[in-house]
Design an enzyme around this catalytic site. Structure first.
Site, short mmCIF file in Angstrom:
data_model
loop_
_atom_site.label_atom_id
_atom_site.label_comp_id
_atom_site.label_asym_id
_atom_site.label_seq_id
_atom_site.Cartn_x
_atom_site.Cartn_y
_atom_site.Cartn_z
N HIS A 22 27.39 -1.05 -20.58
CA HIS A 22 26.17 -1.25 -19.79
C HIS A 22 26.49 -2.17 -18.62
O HIS A 22 26.65 -3.37 -18.76
CB HIS A 22 25.07 -1.88 -20.65
CG HIS A 22 23.76 -2.09 -19.94
ND1 HIS A 22 22.55 -1.68 -20.46
CD2 HIS A 22 23.46 -2.69 -18.76
CE1 HIS A 22 21.58 -2.01 -19.64
NE2 HIS A 22 22.12 -2.63 -18.59
N HIS A 49 26.26 -2.18 -13.86
CA HIS A 49 25.58 -1.65 -12.67
C HIS A 49 26.57 -1.68 -11.50
O HIS A 49 26.56 -2.60 -10.68
CB HIS A 49 24.35 -2.48 -12.33
CG HIS A 49 23.28 -2.44 -13.36
ND1 HIS A 49 22.18 -1.60 -13.28
CD2 HIS A 49 23.12 -3.14 -14.52
CE1 HIS A 49 21.40 -1.78 -14.34
NE2 HIS A 49 21.96 -2.71 -15.11
N LYS A 76 25.09 -1.92 -7.82
CA LYS A 76 24.45 -3.15 -7.36
C LYS A 76 25.45 -4.25 -7.02
O LYS A 76 25.14 -5.18 -6.27
CB LYS A 76 23.53 -3.70 -8.46
CG LYS A 76 22.23 -2.96 -8.69
CD LYS A 76 21.40 -3.71 -9.74
CE LYS A 76 20.01 -3.13 -9.89
NZ LYS A 76 20.02 -1.86 -10.64
N HIS A 102 16.47 0.63 -20.29
CA HIS A 102 16.28 -0.82 -20.22
C HIS A 102 14.92 -1.12 -20.85
O HIS A 102 13.89 -0.60 -20.39
CB HIS A 102 16.25 -1.29 -18.77
CG HIS A 102 17.58 -1.33 -18.10
ND1 HIS A 102 18.42 -0.25 -18.03
CD2 HIS A 102 18.21 -2.34 -17.44
CE1 HIS A 102 19.51 -0.59 -17.36
NE2 HIS A 102 19.41 -1.85 -17.00
N GLU A 110 12.76 -6.47 -21.19
CA GLU A 110 13.58 -7.55 -20.64
C GLU A 110 12.69 -8.70 -20.19
O GLU A 110 12.61 -9.05 -19.01
CB GLU A 110 14.44 -7.02 -19.48
CG GLU A 110 15.58 -7.93 -19.10
CD GLU A 110 16.46 -7.33 -18.02
OE1 GLU A 110 17.36 -8.05 -17.57
OE2 GLU A 110 16.27 -6.17 -17.63
N ASP A 147 26.71 -6.03 -18.05
CA ASP A 147 25.52 -5.89 -17.21
C ASP A 147 25.87 -6.13 -15.74
O ASP A 147 26.84 -5.60 -15.24
CB ASP A 147 24.40 -6.80 -17.70
CG ASP A 147 23.01 -6.29 -17.33
OD1 ASP A 147 22.90 -5.19 -16.77
OD2 ASP A 147 22.04 -7.00 -17.60
#
Length: 452
Positions: A91, A93, A96, A249, A252, A347
């Site tokens: 997991h 990104h 980003k 997701h 959170e 993450d």
């Protein structure tokens, strides 16, 4: 047989050519990272690590035997050092990452990160920008010994095609080194209209996973979606039509309650064992009896959980002038005790959602042990960065076993407390039997990205 003796600080990378038959004598590996279990007769230390011989034939592990039982023409005595498989980040990104200094300041909060990312995406996320930052990230992961990565990709209308095309290019270029998967990431209400079907078709064409975040567009976790069951039904129907796994997701925030709805939808649509949920922070703060009921439902649904401890500690319970009062991580021990598959992952990396990180799963695991108290004893905690995320992704990685690629890392550590105590910047990474020469990329290489 000639024996190469290693000094306490020296390992000879030139021995690992990917061509010879090589015996790694007296290796120490956590039992949970051995794909076939501890070989009969092998001793285990108090940390649950086995003393073994690893026979490497060319690019492949030929055998895993009790220490002192392996044979080969060339022998490297590791003197009981820890030897791990390359690890798995299930997991992250990649789209980003590495925009710190370019994106607006997020203030370290979840709403601030969402808004800052939106601004950066609109201003900069074009093909070359995405390719450059993904390449930087994967060079970091390569140097640190990561074998596989699942990346969530922001897939908003007008952006998805560009991002998925850049990811596809990157996946093809890195296929020989790091296995890459992608998940579509949109607010759950994106599945209300026609765009959900269009996105599902794109994901299916790219061999990805269908996903989302259990909040509304522009909203925050914890603000209930009145039609969450209908939205989940729409998502699962699209996934079933295309035979896609689902990765979401979820919750959170300190107060949120989408996880039971996701579990119920998983069972309702017969998608048990094919759903992963990341974060699930609020589960840590509800009363114990209620948490037990939710965990039982999650277990019944066969949902895998991924905890992101470093990022959730960064974002959760942050307020100006106030020291955080809770850790922000899901109840890992209770989930595992109920038979739920739980992995740890990295993450975000140097973006508005997390200002730090370096795509180093060994470091992520080391921090997870301390944050979630996965020690005293360590038991099978190492599996959460190896065998478990590999199983979630469905890739052959994260364990050492006969017939598997000789993807290994050798550490200057003789016990698990030593593995955790240092960053191991001197680790020796071996890919397919060959010592890696990969180095961490310079941050200077990011300065050519638009907007720096």
């Amino acid at each position: 047989m000639p024996v190469t003796s290693l000094s306490p600080k020296t390992i000879a990378p030139g021995l690992f050519t990917g061509k010879e038959r090589l015996l790694l004598r007296n290796a120490r590996t956590p039992a949970s990272l051995l794909g076939a279990g501890v070989p009969g007769g092998a001793a285990c230390d108090r940390d649950g690590a086995a003393l073994i011989d690893i026979v490497v034939h060319g690019q492949t592990v030929a055998a895993v035997l009790p220490a002192g039982h392996g044979e080969a023409e060339c022998v490297v005595d590791l003197a009981d050092r820890h030897v791990w498989p390359l690890l798995v980040d299930a997991h992250t990104h990649l789209d980003k990452g590495h925009v710190i200094g370019r994106a607006p300041d997020s203030g370290g909060t979840h709403p601030g990160a969402r808004d800052a990312t939106t601004s950066d995406r609109i201003a900069h996320w074009r093909r070359d920008d995405l390719l450059h930052r993904m390449e930087f990230a994967l060079n970091c992961a390569d140097a640190h010994g990561v074998a596989a990565i699942r990346s969530h990709l922001d897939s908003h209308e007008g952006q998805a095609e560009t991002t998925w095309a850049a990811f596809s290019e990157t996946r093809e270029r890195w296929a020989a080194l790091i296995a890459l998967q992608a998940v579509a990431l949109v607010p759950l209400d994106a599945y209300r209209g026609d765009y959900g079907r269009k996105l599902a078709d794109l994901v299916a064409a790219q061999g990805g996973l269908l996903g989302g975040v259990t909040r509304a567009s522009g909203g925050a976790h914890g603000k209930a979606l009145e039609d969450i069951d209908a939205l989940l039904d729409a998502l699962f129907l699209l996934a079933k039509e295309r035979d896609l796994d689902v990765d979401l997701h979820v919750d959170e925030a300190a107060r949120a309650d989408a996880l039971p709805s996701v579990a119920a939808a998983t069972i309702r649509h017969g998608w048990e064992g094919r759903v992963t949920c990341g974060h699930c922070c609020s589960l840590a703060l509800i009363p114990d009896d209620e948490a037990a009921r939710v965990i039982e439902l999650v277990a019944s649904a066969g949902i895998s959980i991924i905890t992101l401890p470093t990022v959730n500690m960064y974002l959760q319970d942050r307020a100006d002038g106030v020291t955080p009062r809770w850790r922000g991580v899901t109840p890992v021990k209770e989930l595992r005790a109920a038979g739920v598959r739980v992995a740890v992952a990295g993450d975000n990396c140097r973006d508005p959602f997390y200002a730090y990180g370096d795509h180093d799963m060994l470091d992520t695991w080391r921090q997870a042990v301390r944050i979630a108290h996965l020690d005293h004893p360590f038991a099978d905690a190492a599996a959460m960065a190896g065998a478990v995320p590999a199983a979630i992704m469905g890739v052959q990685a994260g364990v050492i076993a006969a017939g598997r690629p000789a993807d290994l890392m050798i550490l200057e550590a003789w016990s698990l407390d030593q593995v955790i105590a240092r960053p191991h910047s001197d680790r020796l990474v071996i890919r397919a039997g060959t010592a890696s020469s990969a180095c961490l990329p310079s941050y200077a290489s990011l300065e050519t990205i638009a907007g720096r």
